[in-house]
Design a protein around this motif. Structure first.
Motif: not given
Length: 171
Positions: A62-63, A134-137, A141-143, A151-153
């Motif tokens: 999904t991400g 720049r996000c951690e998780n 913007v990214c996923i 743990r998604m990222k």
């Protein structure tokens, strides 16, 4: 061209949340009919990576689909809404994890056909974007807006790297 049938089987319940306080004010089952659209599409099928549980693969797909859809307009010069990305852990047609990209218009307008030969570039660009965010998780913007962020990222990046045959120890 083929007929694309979208299944909303993953949506089982809805939650109503108060806008300002985010309080849960209700929930319940939801049933959406399948949508059918005669259009053009491409897809990317792969074997389930070793050691992945179906639920983790669903979340990562999904991400990854969100990240992929963010970059399609750069590859085919279209609006983000002109084309859709649908991930399925066990696609009806292949029985394997599959990422479908299809044109949003009846009959198709050739956008997904342009992606067919550029899958590797698209996956690399999506992986690079997820890695460099720049996000951690994981974030919208990214996923995308994911329910579980711990743990998604990392999972999305690992999956994308696996699909392009890269190493996964960078993130």
């Amino acid at each position: 061209m083929g007929t694309i049938t979208l299944s909303h089987a993953l949506i089982e319940n809805f939650i109503k949340i108060r806008f300002d306080t985010h309080d849960n004010i209700g929930s319940g089952p939801i049933s959406l009919p399948a949508e059918e659209l005669h259009t053009s599409s491409t897809w990317y099928t792969f074997d389930t990576p070793e050691g992945w549980k179906e639920s983790d693969l669903t979340d990562a797909l999904t991400g990854a689909a969100y990240a992929i859809q963010s970059f399609i307009p750069l590859f085919v010069r279209c609006d983000r809404t002109d084309i859709h990305v649908v991930p399925q852990v066990k696609a009806i047609h292949t029985g394997k994890p599959t990422i479908f990209i299809y044109d949003s218009y009846p009959g198709g307008i050739g956008l997904s056909e342009k992606i067919f030969s550029r899958w590797e570039d698209l996956l690399e660009k999506a992986a690079e974007h997820v890695k460099n965010c720049r996000c951690e998780n994981g974030c919208p913007v990214c996923i995308g807006a994911q329910e579980e962020g711990v743990r998604m990222k990392k999972d999305v990046f690992t999956l994308l790297q696996t699909l392009i045959g890269g190493t996964t120890d960078v993130l």
